[in-house]
Design an enzyme around this catalytic site. Sequence first.
Site, short mmCIF file in Angstrom:
data_model
loop_
_atom_site.label_atom_id
_atom_site.label_comp_id
_atom_site.label_asym_id
_atom_site.label_seq_id
_atom_site.Cartn_x
_atom_site.Cartn_y
_atom_site.Cartn_z
N HIS A 1 10.30 -0.78 5.91
CA HIS A 1 8.94 -1.01 6.42
C HIS A 1 9.06 -1.74 7.77
O HIS A 1 8.54 -2.84 7.94
CB HIS A 1 8.08 -1.84 5.45
CG HIS A 1 7.59 -1.07 4.26
ND1 HIS A 1 7.25 -1.67 3.08
CD2 HIS A 1 7.38 0.25 4.08
CE1 HIS A 1 6.86 -0.75 2.20
NE2 HIS A 1 6.93 0.42 2.79
N HIS B 1 4.53 11.67 -2.39
CA HIS B 1 4.08 10.53 -1.59
C HIS B 1 4.38 10.85 -0.14
O HIS B 1 5.45 11.37 0.18
CB HIS B 1 4.86 9.30 -2.08
CG HIS B 1 4.57 8.02 -1.38
ND1 HIS B 1 3.39 7.72 -0.77
CD2 HIS B 1 5.35 6.90 -1.23
CE1 HIS B 1 3.45 6.50 -0.27
NE2 HIS B 1 4.63 5.99 -0.53
N GLU C 1 4.69 8.77 2.51
CA GLU C 1 5.40 7.79 3.35
C GLU C 1 6.72 8.42 3.81
O GLU C 1 7.39 9.13 3.04
CB GLU C 1 5.64 6.49 2.57
CG GLU C 1 5.94 5.32 3.50
CD GLU C 1 5.86 3.95 2.82
OE1 GLU C 1 5.67 3.89 1.60
OE2 GLU C 1 5.99 2.94 3.54
N ASP D 1 9.73 7.71 4.24
CA ASP D 1 11.04 7.62 3.58
C ASP D 1 11.21 8.74 2.56
O ASP D 1 12.32 9.02 2.12
CB ASP D 1 11.25 6.25 2.92
CG ASP D 1 10.11 5.79 2.05
OD1 ASP D 1 8.95 6.07 2.39
OD2 ASP D 1 10.38 5.14 1.02
N HIS E 1 2.31 3.20 -4.75
CA HIS E 1 1.66 2.07 -4.13
C HIS E 1 0.80 2.46 -2.94
O HIS E 1 0.30 1.57 -2.22
CB HIS E 1 2.71 1.05 -3.70
CG HIS E 1 3.56 1.51 -2.54
ND1 HIS E 1 3.63 0.81 -1.36
CD2 HIS E 1 4.32 2.60 -2.37
CE1 HIS E 1 4.43 1.43 -0.52
NE2 HIS E 1 4.86 2.53 -1.11
N ASP F 1 7.82 5.98 -5.99
CA ASP F 1 8.21 4.58 -5.71
C ASP F 1 8.22 3.70 -6.96
O ASP F 1 9.00 2.74 -7.03
CB ASP F 1 7.26 3.97 -4.68
CG ASP F 1 7.58 4.40 -3.26
OD1 ASP F 1 8.77 4.62 -2.97
OD2 ASP F 1 6.66 4.51 -2.46
N TYR G 1 11.74 -5.68 -5.52
CA TYR G 1 10.93 -4.52 -5.10
C TYR G 1 9.51 -4.68 -5.64
O TYR G 1 8.53 -4.50 -4.91
CB TYR G 1 11.62 -3.28 -5.68
CG TYR G 1 11.08 -1.94 -5.32
CD1 TYR G 1 11.66 -1.19 -4.30
CD2 TYR G 1 10.04 -1.36 -6.02
CE1 TYR G 1 11.21 0.08 -4.01
CE2 TYR G 1 9.57 -0.10 -5.74
CZ TYR G 1 10.16 0.62 -4.72
OH TYR G 1 9.72 1.88 -4.43
N HIS H 1 13.71 5.70 -5.32
CA HIS H 1 14.70 4.79 -4.75
C HIS H 1 15.54 4.21 -5.89
O HIS H 1 15.00 3.82 -6.93
CB HIS H 1 14.04 3.60 -4.04
CG HIS H 1 13.17 3.98 -2.89
ND1 HIS H 1 13.66 4.49 -1.72
CD2 HIS H 1 11.83 3.89 -2.72
CE1 HIS H 1 12.66 4.70 -0.88
NE2 HIS H 1 11.54 4.35 -1.46
FE1 FEO Z 1 6.05 4.16 -0.43
FE2 FEO Z 1 9.39 4.74 -0.82
O1 FEO Z 1 7.75 4.80 0.07
#
Ligand code: FEO
Length: 393
Positions: free
Chosen positions: A23, A79, A81, A83, A145, A164, A192, A225
């Site tokens: 982030h 998702h 995002e 990543d 999230h 996530d 996390y 992750h």
């Molecule tokens: Fe909310 Fe692993 O990105």
Amino acid sequence: MNMKITDSVTWVGKVDWELRHFHGYELSTHRGSTYNSYLIRDKKNVLIDTAWTPFAHEYVDSLEKVIDLKDIDFIVANHSEVDHSGALAALMKRIPDTPIYCSKNGAKMLKAQMHKDWNFEIVKTGDKVNLGDKELIFIEAPMLHWPDSMFCYLTGDNILFSNDAFGQHYATEVLFNDLVDQCELIAEAMKYYANILTPFSKFVPKKIEEFVELNVPLDIICPSHGVIWRDNPMQIVELYAKWADNYQENQVTVIYDTMWNSTKKMAEAIVQGLKRTDSTLKIKLFHAAKSDKNDIITEIFKSKGILVGSSTVNRTILSHIAGLLEEVKGLGFKGKKAAAFGSYGWSGESVDILTQRLKDAGFDVVNDGLKAYWNPDGEMVARCEEFGESFLK
Ligand code: FEO
């Protein structure tokens, strides 16, 4: 690199051993991370999520060694995002018409980030796709999230792809939860949760309940992750239920920043006072400017109370404490007690400012704080000890 998860599911992600911040520079990742992507092979072949943008070409090259890209029937973007979606652009250049299954918010956010009019298929909770022998069931998970977040569940293999949720920033080549250091794993899972998921804790029990109501067997959780939970996957679900419930241990954390060690002297005396209260109390002491901010936040997450100290400088508080409290305010911890302390030489605003910031961050501030004029003498040190002792009382 790829790795077999089951006869029909292969991990096709990227292990990032070098990652130290996530982030931007907001979150420290001392143990790297992984961007997990999964390929399901049935009569239809499905790719779940991709990898972070800097690895886009490496990801596509590696994926191509596992499957002819034209044989991917559809992609699931759980998702948006980057990543997880960062390699989509490179992949979609090669297979531009491939449908992308995502939530309504997912399509909106992917369009806003990628500026591409891909073939989006909007799905919602309960929608299913028959893959041949197995089915993929979609479960929206807004605010776990991001507003677009989604899970999906593969029948037959009984796998929940949770994106996530249940993840950790934890690089590993072995990928399965039973093969890694358990202390590191749980510590990273907690860090996390504390730093990313705390603001969304109220959504966690509802989502767990909703999944339980689906009444489907659960053999494996594949997050986006860190490790794949194949050994007792419910352990991380149970931890999430506990962490979401205003989690705290019998711990008090003292955090300070100091210019000429007077506030440090106060902090150390407060710790001595805390030690008189309860022989089982865990006490931790951090110099905010010398410690990792996200590690301190994890300790705050574990604490039932915190004491925060700062010298006064230019009529306000020191910048590392200010930054920490700003982040803590956003996380919205609940049910924790707090108090402020600090030394001063001229005007002495720091304790009042800290007290207000702790209140603004949702802490139950138990007193007006303690100020010391210049370097604490023996009498002041005794007052600091008393301050620590009375904090718990
Ligand atoms: Fe909310 Fe692993 O990105």
